[in-house]
Design an enzyme around this catalytic site. Structure first.
Site, short mmCIF file in Angstrom:
data_model
loop_
_atom_site.label_atom_id
_atom_site.label_comp_id
_atom_site.label_asym_id
_atom_site.label_seq_id
_atom_site.Cartn_x
_atom_site.Cartn_y
_atom_site.Cartn_z
N GLU A 25 -2.14 -13.35 -5.09
CA GLU A 25 -1.43 -12.16 -5.60
C GLU A 25 -1.77 -12.00 -7.07
O GLU A 25 -1.60 -12.92 -7.86
CB GLU A 25 0.09 -12.35 -5.42
CG GLU A 25 0.96 -11.38 -6.20
CD GLU A 25 0.69 -9.91 -5.88
OE1 GLU A 25 0.73 -9.53 -4.69
OE2 GLU A 25 0.41 -9.13 -6.84
N GLN A 80 13.90 -5.11 -1.81
CA GLN A 80 12.58 -5.74 -1.81
C GLN A 80 12.50 -6.86 -2.85
O GLN A 80 11.91 -7.91 -2.61
CB GLN A 80 11.53 -4.67 -2.11
CG GLN A 80 10.11 -5.13 -1.95
CD GLN A 80 9.16 -3.97 -1.79
OE1 GLN A 80 9.58 -2.87 -1.40
NE2 GLN A 80 7.91 -4.18 -2.08
N LEU A 83 -8.30 -11.28 -5.75
CA LEU A 83 -9.54 -11.26 -4.98
C LEU A 83 -10.51 -10.36 -5.73
O LEU A 83 -10.19 -9.20 -6.02
CB LEU A 83 -9.29 -10.68 -3.58
CG LEU A 83 -10.55 -10.45 -2.76
CD1 LEU A 83 -11.02 -11.73 -2.12
CD2 LEU A 83 -10.29 -9.39 -1.68
N TYR A 101 19.31 11.83 -2.16
CA TYR A 101 18.09 12.64 -2.27
C TYR A 101 18.45 13.88 -3.05
O TYR A 101 19.38 14.61 -2.65
CB TYR A 101 17.55 13.00 -0.89
CG TYR A 101 16.97 11.83 -0.15
CD1 TYR A 101 15.79 11.24 -0.57
CD2 TYR A 101 17.62 11.29 0.94
CE1 TYR A 101 15.25 10.15 0.10
CE2 TYR A 101 17.10 10.19 1.62
CZ TYR A 101 15.91 9.63 1.19
OH TYR A 101 15.38 8.55 1.84
N GLY A 133 13.11 7.10 5.13
CA GLY A 133 13.34 6.63 6.49
C GLY A 133 13.37 5.12 6.57
O GLY A 133 13.80 4.56 7.57
#
Ligand SMILES: Cc1cc2nc3c(=O)[nH]c(=O)nc-3n(C[C@H](O)[C@H](O)[C@H](O)COP(=O)(O)OP(=O)(O)OC[C@H]3O[C@@H](n4cnc5c(N)ncnc54)[C@H](O)[C@@H]3O)c2cc1C
Length: 496
Positions: free
Chosen positions: A30, A109, A133, A210, A297
């Site tokens: 990462e 998250q 990478l 929203y 969603g």
């Protein structure tokens, strides 16, 4: 040899965790120095929680969620109103207890990634942060990757039998492979801040508003609570904004005292884009590298976790020599059509919630019941043995399960537990007849004698049997006792 996973977001960490669960180690690289510092995706759907339960982290997700297990989602001009539509009120999601014993969780998250990282490490993964990478080549036997340690600048080369591109929506790996993408493209670009303010009764502790308001940059955006009480994230159209003004308009409190605590999530593209192929040789795409959807969603984060769940057992069985490499050819046909589907669903929700100006006759109708999206999608590939009369429908109503191969193994309560809890470690046979148990046991499979309620739900007779994959997908069934388990397994695992 370890599987190389590029990217330590939800999809990369999930892949590493499930690889470990299936006995294969991962090296995760990462480029950032840590997991995400932004809340971004919030919420784990029950089907995701079932998968997380298998890995032993479902309760950790609940523990890392806000203690108030309710969530409110509205479309409004501001947090103070007027409200144009209530989408979800006082719950984390619709009641799906008829389909699963797993519950909804509301973990962000920012908190979910460390949970997955810790479990992945426990199961043998190495996670190298601040490592990128640089380039890779693949040949008949594996992938050669050049990695750069961003702290020292040193590069090194490693070999891996397979590489998983969990490298996010820009996916340099996807680009290097020349994999194109399709979809509606960039729909807008958002920018946001996290701010602290006392919003008192204006917004509940867990809420997402929203915003549709011409006074906001771009005509709208979103306002969402974070894990920290009195801290909120607001996002609007791109630009150089007077953030206090934006915050006051978004909250609907003209004299609100607010302090910006984090400028971040700058220039986030809202995109609708699905990769044209999810696999290329020994490289497989997961998460946002495979599909990017508008964040309307909750599927971005959930499907990122589920991608790892669906891919890892296949990779593990191939690496361990228990399946032929052809098993991995099923990743694309199983995940891409579904990705196209949910991306369209999230686009429809995006138009309704954030961009009514985009409404036109190309919009997909919202799936009803919505549980079809979580529990009703089918995996249609050579890694399941479809029956001759199968109509290849991508979605079926899980409230009326068919037990057809390709569909998700339905939930039935047995001795106080869901039958789904029997699945996940390897292939499992459920049957009403001892002869199938004996055959399965001879092949090294777990097999369970089940009663009428289970056999009926799975559409088999008392002499029948059903074979369930480690990702809870029905691979094959014998309705009345016909068929051969050994050759079936060889086909499903691409050993013939
Ligand atoms: C503002 C915002 C709000 C959102 N809200 C929701 C929500 O409410 N619900 C929901 O479900 N989803 C939401 N999403 C979507 C969700 O966050 C993503 O779908 C999910 O994070 C995808 O995970 P991923 O692991 O595939 O990708 P990422 O989390 O993007 O991880 C990819 C990682 O790969 C790393 N990387 C890239 N290239 C390299 C390289 N060459 N070498 C090493 N590392 C590399 C990156 O640094 C990155 O950390 C939101 C997204 C945003 C931006």
């Amino acid at each position: 040899m370890r599987v190389l996973v590029v990217g330590a977001g939800l999809s990369g960490l999930s892949t590493a965790m499930y690889l470990g669960l299936h006995g294969v180690q991962a090296l995760v690289v990462e480029r950032h120095p840590s997991t995400s510092i932004y809340p971004k995706a919030r919420g784990q759907f029950p089907h995701t929680m079932e998968a997380l339960r298998l890995a032993g982290v479902d309760q950790k997700m609940v523990a890392a969620s806000p203690s108030d297990q309710t969530f409110k989602i509205v479309i409004a001009a501001s947090a103070a109103g007027p409200v144009f539509k209530e989408i979800l009120v006082d719950q984390l999601g619709p009641d799906l207890s008829a389909l699963s014993t797993a519950v909804w969780a509301g973990c962000s998250q920012e908190r979910a990634e460390p949970v997955l990282a810790e479990r992945a490490r426990e199961l043998g993964a190495e996670i190298r942060f601040a490592t990128e990478l640089v380039e890779f080549q693949q040949d008949d036997d594996g992938v050669t990757a050049t990695l750069r340690d961003l702290t020292t600048g040193e590069t090194s080369e490693i070999r891996a039998p397979y590489m998983v591109a969990a490298d996010g929506h820009r996916s340099p790996i996807r680009a290097a492979l020349g994999i194109g993408h399709h979809g509606r493209g960039v729909l807008g670009t958002g920018t946001g801040v996290v701010f602290r303010a006392d919003l008192g009764d204006v917004i509940p502790p867990n809420a997402l508003v929203y915003l549709q308001n011409p006074e906001l940059p771009g005509g709208g955006g979103s306002l969402v609570t974070t894990d920290e009480p009195s801290q909120y994230a607001v996002s609007v159209g791109l630009g150089d904004h007077d953030w206090l003004k934006v915050i006051r308009t978004a909250t609907g409190i003209p004299d609100l005292a607010a302090e910006v605590v984090q400028h971040g999530m700058t220039s986030t593209d809202i995109k609708h884009s699905v990769a044209d192929r999810f696999s290329d040789g020994r490289v497989h795409l997961v998460g946002d590298a495979a599909r990017v959807m508008p964040p309307t969603g909750g599927f971005g984060g959930n499907s990122a976790i589920m991608d790892g769940f669906h891919l890892a057992w296949k990779l593990a069985m191939v690496v361990r020599g228990e399946a032929g490499p052809g098993l991995l050819d099923s990743h694309d046909p199983e995940q891409r059509p579904w990705s196209d589907f949910i991306a369209e669903q999230q686009y429809t929700a995006y138009v309704e919630r954030m961009r009514p100006d985009l409404a036109d006759d190309t919009l997909a109708s919202p799936v009803d019941p919505v549980s079809k999206l979580f529990f009703g999608y089918r995996c249609l590939s050579d890694a399941v043995i479809l029956e001759p009369d199968d109509d290849r429908e991508l979605l079926e109503n899980p409230e009326e399960p068919t037990g057809r191969p390709g569909s998700r193994a339905p939930h039935v309560m047995v001795d106080g537990k869901s039958v789904v809890e029997l699945f996940g470690r390897g292939f499992v046979v459920l049957t009403g007849a001892q002869q199938w148990v004996d055959r399965a046991t001879d092949l090294g499979l777990d097999a369970y004698l089940v009663g009428d309620e289970v056999t009926k739900t799975y559409g088999i007779g008392a002499e029948g049997a059903v074979l369930v994959r480690p990702d809870f997908v029905i691979a094959w069934r014998s309705m009345q006792g016909e068929g051969d388990l050994a050759s079936t397994l060889d086909r499903v695992l691409s050993r013939v």
